[in-house]
Design a protein around this motif. Sequence first.
Motif: not given
Length: 245
Positions: A144, A191, A194, A196-197, A200-201, A204, A217
């Motif tokens: 990320h 979160l 990385s 997970r982020r 999520d991106d 989204s 979580e």
Amino acid sequence: MEIRTIRYFLTVVDTGSISAASRALHVAQPSLSRQIRQLETSLGCELFVRHRGRLHISPAGARLLPVARDLVTRHDQAVAMMRALAEGREPRLTVACTVTTINDVLAPLAAVSRHAVLNLMEAPTAAIADTVSSGQADLGFSSHPGATDLEVSLVVRFPVFAQVPAEHPWADRPTVPLTELVREPLIVPTLAYSARRVFDDHLSRMSGPLGRQSVQEMDGPAAGGGRVAPVTGPLWRQRYVRRTR
């Protein structure tokens, strides 16, 4: 402006006084003061000011500070690289990456390669770009990258695994589309991870934030209770390298 004089400037900043810097550098105090004044003259501005008897870095000196540190770091790296080449040794690369990347990717590579001379530096994902930018590392691996002025190249893609119980309808399926995955109750890492982020991106962009799904979580990937646990690895890893100037 010589590297030696830049080192003098940095030592004065780090020690907080001319006298302390002279002791650290083993340079006579009058000589060090003269070198700092010559540096200020060559740059056309004061780098230090005195206030209530104490030496403080000036606004101009504060602007010079990160550049000075970068210059010294680059100089030392260049000298080390050329000495290694002159001695017939491979230059050592410092690589910033997460502990997972060290354990699963780079350490095994270094163990079997005759040519990989790596100094592996553990760093959280959010700090990897800054570690490379500051010269502490030659390159870095991250899932990320975020906003950065470094050169970024895609190295490899890793799948996101959906872990399901043996009796789950998906147990025999080789792949599961994200559009189906998001309709299931999920167990996901927090979160702080990385992967997970990144996950999520992607969600989204296609269906809204993951927070709208039924989510539990956990501090790390896990599966159980009939739920689906995606994100056991990042969608991709990327390499940071210095931008050629």
